[in-house]
Design a protein around this motif. Structure first.
Motif, PDB file in Angstrom:
ATOM      1  N   VAL A 289       3.425 -28.608  10.763  1.00  0.00           N
ATOM      2  CA  VAL A 289       2.711 -27.253   9.586  1.00  0.00           C
ATOM      3  C   VAL A 289       2.519 -27.242  10.759  1.00  0.00           C
ATOM      4  O   VAL A 289       0.961 -26.794  11.225  1.00  0.00           O
ATOM      5  N   TYR A 290       2.732 -25.034  10.270  1.00  0.00           N
ATOM      6  CA  TYR A 290       2.133 -23.844  11.069  1.00  0.00           C
ATOM      7  C   TYR A 290       0.885 -23.240  10.307  1.00  0.00           C
ATOM      8  O   TYR A 290       0.372 -22.197  10.688  1.00  0.00           O
ATOM      9  N   TYR A 291       1.440 -23.826   9.055  1.00  0.00           N
ATOM     10  CA  TYR A 291       1.035 -21.767   8.056  1.00  0.00           C
ATOM     11  C   TYR A 291      -0.700 -22.072   8.246  1.00  0.00           C
ATOM     12  O   TYR A 291      -1.594 -21.130   7.627  1.00  0.00           O
ATOM     13  N   PHE A 292      -1.877 -23.272   8.328  1.00  0.00           N
ATOM     14  CA  PHE A 292      -3.170 -22.930   9.038  1.00  0.00           C
ATOM     15  C   PHE A 292      -2.894 -21.654  10.399  1.00  0.00           C
ATOM     16  O   PHE A 292      -4.283 -21.453  10.696  1.00  0.00           O
ATOM     17  N   LYS A 293      -2.015 -22.217  11.449  1.00  0.00           N
ATOM     18  CA  LYS A 293      -1.943 -21.812  12.714  1.00  0.00           C
ATOM     19  C   LYS A 293      -1.942 -20.178  12.234  1.00  0.00           C
ATOM     20  O   LYS A 293      -2.953 -18.736  12.877  1.00  0.00           O
ATOM     21  N   GLN A 294      -0.722 -19.761  11.289  1.00  0.00           N
ATOM     22  CA  GLN A 294      -0.639 -18.368  11.498  1.00  0.00           C
ATOM     23  C   GLN A 294      -2.156 -17.542  10.459  1.00  0.00           C
ATOM     24  O   GLN A 294      -2.262 -16.963  10.906  1.00  0.00           O
ATOM     25  N   MET A 295      -2.726 -18.101   9.788  1.00  0.00           N
ATOM     26  CA  MET A 295      -3.837 -18.034   9.528  1.00  0.00           C
ATOM     27  C   MET A 295      -5.110 -17.808  10.198  1.00  0.00           C
ATOM     28  O   MET A 295      -5.592 -15.874  10.656  1.00  0.00           O
ATOM     29  N   LYS A 296      -4.793 -18.424  11.197  1.00  0.00           N
ATOM     30  CA  LYS A 296      -5.850 -17.895  11.988  1.00  0.00           C
ATOM     31  C   LYS A 296      -5.496 -16.292  13.234  1.00  0.00           C
ATOM     32  O   LYS A 296      -5.993 -15.613  13.951  1.00  0.00           O
ATOM     33  N   ASN A 297      -3.944 -16.534  13.214  1.00  0.00           N
ATOM     34  CA  ASN A 297      -3.350 -15.698  14.648  1.00  0.00           C
ATOM     35  C   ASN A 297      -3.105 -14.113  13.545  1.00  0.00           C
ATOM     36  O   ASN A 297      -3.300 -13.909  14.369  1.00  0.00           O
ATOM     37  N   GLY A 298      -3.374 -14.560  12.450  1.00  0.00           N
ATOM     38  CA  GLY A 298      -3.909 -12.951  11.480  1.00  0.00           C
ATOM     39  C   GLY A 298      -4.885 -12.184  12.200  1.00  0.00           C
ATOM     40  O   GLY A 298      -4.385 -10.545  11.889  1.00  0.00           O
ATOM     41  N   VAL A 299      -6.181 -13.081  12.009  1.00  0.00           N
ATOM     42  CA  VAL A 299      -6.945 -12.402  12.611  1.00  0.00           C
ATOM     43  C   VAL A 299      -6.563 -11.736  14.254  1.00  0.00           C
ATOM     44  O   VAL A 299      -6.653 -10.427  14.782  1.00  0.00           O
ATOM     45  N   TYR A 300      -6.034 -11.861  15.251  1.00  0.00           N
ATOM     46  CA  TYR A 300      -5.267 -11.865  16.315  1.00  0.00           C
ATOM     47  C   TYR A 300      -4.939 -10.507  16.622  1.00  0.00           C
ATOM     48  O   TYR A 300      -5.086  -9.292  17.027  1.00  0.00           O
ATOM     49  N   ILE A 301      -3.728 -10.815  15.771  1.00  0.00           N
ATOM     50  CA  ILE A 301      -3.164  -9.838  15.694  1.00  0.00           C
ATOM     51  C   ILE A 301      -3.197  -8.407  14.572  1.00  0.00           C
ATOM     52  O   ILE A 301      -3.318  -7.462  15.476  1.00  0.00           O
ATOM     53  N   ARG A 302      -3.939  -9.018  13.748  1.00  0.00           N
ATOM     54  CA  ARG A 302      -4.581  -7.330  13.290  1.00  0.00           C
ATOM     55  C   ARG A 302      -5.406  -6.263  14.205  1.00  0.00           C
ATOM     56  O   ARG A 302      -5.902  -5.493  13.895  1.00  0.00           O
ATOM     57  N   MET A 303      -6.622  -7.692  14.986  1.00  0.00           N
ATOM     58  CA  MET A 303      -7.025  -6.997  15.848  1.00  0.00           C
ATOM     59  C   MET A 303      -6.365  -5.497  16.795  1.00  0.00           C
ATOM     60  O   MET A 303      -6.908  -4.571  16.992  1.00  0.00           O
ATOM     61  N   ALA A 304      -5.409  -6.454  17.569  1.00  0.00           N
ATOM     62  CA  ALA A 304      -4.390  -5.845  17.813  1.00  0.00           C
ATOM     63  C   ALA A 304      -3.439  -4.448  18.007  1.00  0.00           C
ATOM     64  O   ALA A 304      -3.300  -3.380  18.332  1.00  0.00           O
ATOM     65  N   ILE A 305      -3.433  -4.814  16.500  1.00  0.00           N
ATOM     66  CA  ILE A 305      -2.479  -3.713  15.874  1.00  0.00           C
ATOM     67  C   ILE A 305      -4.260  -2.427  15.473  1.00  0.00           C
ATOM     68  O   ILE A 305      -3.567  -1.324  16.219  1.00  0.00           O
ATOM     69  N   ILE A 306      -5.335  -2.623  14.797  1.00  0.00           N
ATOM     70  CA  ILE A 306      -5.971  -1.674  14.945  1.00  0.00           C
ATOM     71  C   ILE A 306      -6.539  -1.100  16.102  1.00  0.00           C
ATOM     72  O   ILE A 306      -6.340  -0.028  15.385  1.00  0.00           O
ATOM     73  N   TYR A 307      -5.976  -2.122  16.996  1.00  0.00           N
ATOM     74  CA  TYR A 307      -6.765  -1.817  18.471  1.00  0.00           C
ATOM     75  C   TYR A 307      -5.416  -0.684  19.159  1.00  0.00           C
ATOM     76  O   TYR A 307      -6.162   0.403  19.028  1.00  0.00           O
TER      77      TYR A 307
END
Ligand code: NCD
Length: 311
Positions: A289-307
């Motif tokens: 199961v990876y859906y909990f990891k997906q949520m966590k990665n959402g923050v890092y990816i969005r940090m990278a995009i905003i940056y």
């Protein structure tokens, strides 16, 4: 950041490298120089993960956030969407827009309505590019941060393919990996892939168009490395009032303790969430199961995009 259709491997690589850096110093990003920047969350449709992960990402970068609330806004006084967005742009440096009408974001771009960077946080049944990036990042992370390791994967998309924007954007992004094999298992005929999507898969992955959709009665669970599941997108169905809330999912295709036994030991089960009945919570503790990891990665990816948009 409107679409994944024209992204290059360099774009994706930059975002992923930044996301990994963000992840490694998550509590230590306040010196990144975004402390006087403001992100505007403009959500005209419900959201938990997308809006809050953008908010969390911006705070973790040291910036600030304004959340537009459509229910107590001047939309209630008849203000147009364009006037609302023109107003919001004065209050921040970057805007995330989610709207149920697929065309709103395209009108905004085509008419040069706004002078600040725009992120598509989901346009109707259209696209959801930041979700696709966090989904692909989750796969890339599992495969040791190597594009080479993922280029031959076999991916099965299950659910409401017609109206799931996360599926559309992830499939669009996978054009970067032509030797990935894609199959589709819709809930039923009404939720199947559009001809356009099937043609794109067939062209980008050199697959026979007639073999992309698989038979519900004959699922080869062992074949796939990734199962990407979505819920029935009831709010997109104009006839929703007339159908049964449960939508009677075929138990053959539900991810549960029974079907999971037939998957590979190292398969990935993914879902953008929210889920309904398509994944039974009895499988939540399975290591596939990876859906909990997906949520966590959402923050890092969005940090990278905003940056990358503000720096
Ligand atoms: C998805 C969405 O909004 O498209 N959720 C999300 O952003 N994580 C999926 C969905 O609503 O089914």
């Amino acid at each position: 950041m409107i679409s994944t259709k024209n992204m290059t491997i360099e774009n994706v690589n930059n975002i992923f490298i930044n996301a990994s850096n963000m992840k490694n110093k998550i509590n230590n990003n306040n010196d990144i120089g975004l402390n006087n920047k403001i992100l505007i969350n403009a959500f005209f449709e419900p959201s938990t993960r997308t809006s809050l992960s953008f908010e969390s990402a911006m705070y973790r970068l040291g910036g600030k956030v304004i959340n537009f609330n459509k229910d107590i806004s001047s939309l209630k006084k008849g203000e147009s969407i364009n006037d609302t967005l023109k107003t919001l742009e004065n209050y921040g440096d970057l805007i995330v827009i989610r709207h149920p009408d697929k065309n709103v974001i395209h009108d905004v771009i085509d008419n040069n309505l706004l002078n600040i960077p725009i992120i598509n946080g989901g346009n109707g049944a259209g696209e959801h590019p930041t979700q696709a990036l966090l989904d692909l990042y989750t796969i890339y992370e599992k495969y040791d941060y190597s594009f080479d390791n993922i280029k031959k994967l076999k991916i099965l998309f299950i659910g409401d393919i017609l109206d799931s924007r996360t599926v559309h954007s992830l499939i669009d992004l996978l054009h970067l990996f032509p030797s990935i094999e894609i199959n589709i298992l819709p809930f039923n005929d009404e939720t199947s892939a559009s001809n356009e999507l099937l043609k794109n898969i067939s062209k980008n992955h050199n697959q026979n168009i007639n073999d992309i959709i698989i038979n519900r009665r004959n699922i080869n669970w062992k074949k796939y490395d990734v199962f990407y599941v979505t819920r029935y997108q009831k709010e997109r169905k104009f006839f929703y009032d007339q159908i049964d809330d449960n939508n009677n999912l075929d138990s053959n295709i539900i991810i549960n303790n029974y079907n999971i036994q037939n998957m590979k030991k190292d398969a990935m089960i993914m879902h953008p969430l929210p889920r309904n009945e398509e994944i039974n919570s009895e499988v939540d503790n399975d290591e596939r199961v990876y859906y909990f990891k997906q949520m966590k990665n959402g923050v890092y990816i969005r940090m990278a995009i905003i940056y990358s948009l503000l720096k």
